[in-house]
Write a protein that holds these residues in place. Structure first.
Motif, mmCIF file in Angstrom:
data_model
loop_
_atom_site.group_PDB
_atom_site.id
_atom_site.type_symbol
_atom_site.label_atom_id
_atom_site.label_comp_id
_atom_site.label_asym_id
_atom_site.label_seq_id
_atom_site.Cartn_x
_atom_site.Cartn_y
_atom_site.Cartn_z
ATOM 1 N N TRP A 14 18.003 -35.827 13.152
ATOM 2 C CA TRP A 14 19.241 -36.318 13.733
ATOM 3 C C TRP A 14 20.403 -35.962 12.827
ATOM 4 N N THR A 15 21.546 -35.679 13.431
ATOM 5 C CA THR A 15 22.764 -35.405 12.682
ATOM 6 C C THR A 15 23.758 -36.528 12.928
ATOM 7 N N LEU A 16 24.180 -37.159 11.841
ATOM 8 C CA LEU A 16 25.237 -38.154 11.877
ATOM 9 C C LEU A 16 26.555 -37.407 11.792
ATOM 10 N N ILE A 17 27.451 -37.650 12.736
ATOM 11 C CA ILE A 17 28.779 -37.044 12.710
ATOM 12 C C ILE A 17 29.763 -38.142 12.339
ATOM 13 N N PHE A 18 30.474 -37.936 11.244
ATOM 14 C CA PHE A 18 31.393 -38.918 10.673
ATOM 15 C C PHE A 18 32.759 -38.258 10.588
ATOM 16 N N ILE A 19 33.766 -38.840 11.255
ATOM 17 C CA ILE A 19 35.104 -38.241 11.289
ATOM 18 C C ILE A 19 36.113 -39.211 10.682
ATOM 19 N N ARG A 20 36.939 -38.688 9.807
ATOM 20 C CA ARG A 20 37.976 -39.507 9.165
ATOM 21 C C ARG A 20 39.256 -38.688 9.096
ATOM 22 N N GLU A 21 40.358 -39.308 9.443
ATOM 23 C CA GLU A 21 41.685 -38.696 9.303
ATOM 24 C C GLU A 21 42.197 -39.004 7.898
ATOM 25 N N LEU A 22 42.600 -37.973 7.169
ATOM 26 C CA LEU A 22 43.158 -38.124 5.826
ATOM 27 C C LEU A 22 44.614 -37.677 5.831
ATOM 28 N N ARG A 23 45.410 -38.229 4.958
ATOM 29 C CA ARG A 23 46.851 -37.958 4.947
ATOM 30 C C ARG A 23 47.233 -36.648 4.258
ATOM 31 N N GLN A 24 46.325 -36.040 3.526
ATOM 32 C CA GLN A 24 46.647 -34.842 2.754
ATOM 33 C C GLN A 24 46.214 -33.575 3.505
ATOM 34 N N PRO A 25 46.822 -32.418 3.147
ATOM 35 C CA PRO A 25 46.480 -31.156 3.806
ATOM 36 C C PRO A 25 45.071 -30.681 3.414
ATOM 37 N N THR A 73 21.751 -26.561 -2.491
ATOM 38 C CA THR A 73 22.159 -25.172 -2.351
ATOM 39 C C THR A 73 23.416 -25.129 -1.507
ATOM 40 N N VAL A 74 24.483 -24.584 -2.072
ATOM 41 C CA VAL A 74 25.704 -24.368 -1.300
ATOM 42 C C VAL A 74 25.450 -23.128 -0.448
ATOM 43 N N ARG A 75 25.415 -23.336 0.857
ATOM 44 C CA ARG A 75 25.111 -22.246 1.785
ATOM 45 C C ARG A 75 26.358 -21.548 2.295
ATOM 46 N N ARG A 76 27.426 -22.320 2.496
ATOM 47 C CA ARG A 76 28.685 -21.747 2.977
ATOM 48 C C ARG A 76 29.836 -22.451 2.274
ATOM 49 N N ALA A 77 30.800 -21.669 1.836
ATOM 50 C CA ALA A 77 32.017 -22.198 1.226
ATOM 51 C C ALA A 77 33.167 -21.317 1.689
ATOM 52 N N GLU A 78 33.907 -21.816 2.679
ATOM 53 C CA GLU A 78 35.003 -21.075 3.283
ATOM 54 C C GLU A 78 36.285 -21.906 3.160
ATOM 55 N N PRO A 79 36.955 -21.806 1.977
ATOM 56 C CA PRO A 79 38.127 -22.638 1.740
ATOM 57 C C PRO A 79 39.255 -22.322 2.717
ATOM 58 N N PRO A 80 40.003 -23.291 3.128
ATOM 59 C CA PRO A 80 39.793 -24.727 2.948
ATOM 60 C C PRO A 80 39.238 -25.385 4.211
ATOM 61 N N SER A 81 38.311 -24.716 4.904
ATOM 62 C CA SER A 81 37.924 -25.242 6.209
ATOM 63 C C SER A 81 36.456 -25.609 6.370
ATOM 64 N N GLU A 95 33.736 -30.097 7.676
ATOM 65 C CA GLU A 95 34.720 -29.280 8.383
ATOM 66 C C GLU A 95 36.091 -29.917 8.185
ATOM 67 N N LEU A 96 37.066 -29.116 7.804
ATOM 68 C CA LEU A 96 38.425 -29.594 7.570
ATOM 69 C C LEU A 96 39.364 -28.881 8.529
ATOM 70 N N GLU A 97 40.088 -29.658 9.318
ATOM 71 C CA GLU A 97 41.047 -29.106 10.269
ATOM 72 C C GLU A 97 42.409 -29.738 10.022
ATOM 73 N N PRO A 98 43.476 -28.932 10.069
ATOM 74 C CA PRO A 98 44.809 -29.530 9.966
ATOM 75 C C PRO A 98 45.013 -30.528 11.104
ATOM 76 N N SER A 99 45.646 -31.643 10.779
ATOM 77 C CA SER A 99 45.936 -32.686 11.767
ATOM 78 C C SER A 99 47.293 -33.280 11.404
ATOM 79 N N GLY A 100 48.329 -32.831 12.089
ATOM 80 C CA GLY A 100 49.681 -33.225 11.692
ATOM 81 C C GLY A 100 49.948 -32.692 10.298
ATOM 82 N N THR A 101 50.341 -33.584 9.384
ATOM 83 C CA THR A 101 50.551 -33.174 7.988
ATOM 84 C C THR A 101 49.299 -33.421 7.147
#
Length: 169
Positions: A14-25, A73-81, A95-101
């Motif tokens: 099973w995959t737990l999907i956890f989403i949080r909005e952060l104030r920084q870019p 093992t770091v399998r993928r590192a595609e800054p900053p996303s 996964e990091l996506e821009p959201s407002g600022t």
């Protein structure tokens, strides 16, 4: 509470999907996810290496005086996303996506141990709270292991059990 979901993974786990909005870019959040000095201030482990580089490393779980080294093992590192690594038998995909600022941070944590979903969600919830304080410049200090019980872990676990229960059927 963060947004959470539980979905079947390709490997039967099973995959737990956890989403949080952060104030920084995303660039700022990326550094907090990969730099060992920053990870040591908010995450449940100390990394042996910078996680922005692919390859094998060790993540040390810490609970008071108890330390447990787990292979990673770091399998993928595609800054900053996108950052993806194994942690013991689990797979974490950030996964990091821009959201407002700020940034929409989505963690997909594929678990190899069944029944741990609510506990893992509660742990990441506390870590994300500590991360937000760190990013805001008001660090509260890392909260790991049994210390999490002093910061609402048990209550969060029950809330996430109730939230994730709908996925069990």
């Amino acid at each position: 509470m963060a947004d959470v979901a539980l979905v079947p993974a390709d490997d039967g786990n099973w995959t737990l999907i956890f989403i949080r909005e952060l104030r920084q870019p995303p660039e700022t959040v990326w550094t907090a996810l990969t730099d060992p000095a920053e990870l040591d201030q908010w995450s449940p482990f100390q990394p042996a290496d910078d996680l922005s580089k692919t390859g094998d490393t060790t993540l040390t779980m810490i609970d008071g005086d108890i330390r447990e080294d787990l292979p990673a093992t770091v399998r993928r590192a595609e800054p900053p996303s996108l950052l993806e690594y194994t942690w013991g038998g689990d797979l974490l995909r950030w996964e990091l996506e821009p959201s407002g600022t700020g940034t929409r941070l989505t963690l997909r944590h594929t678990l190899t141990t069944p029944g741990m979903e609510a506990m893992v969600a509660a742990g990441w919830h506390i870590c994300a709270d500590v991360l937000q304080h760190l990013l805001d410049g008001t660090p509260v200090g890392v909260i790991r292991g049994q210390d999490a019980k002093l910061h609402g872990f048990d209550e969060l676990k029950v809330k996430y059990q109730n939230e994730l229960q709908r996925y069990a059927s």
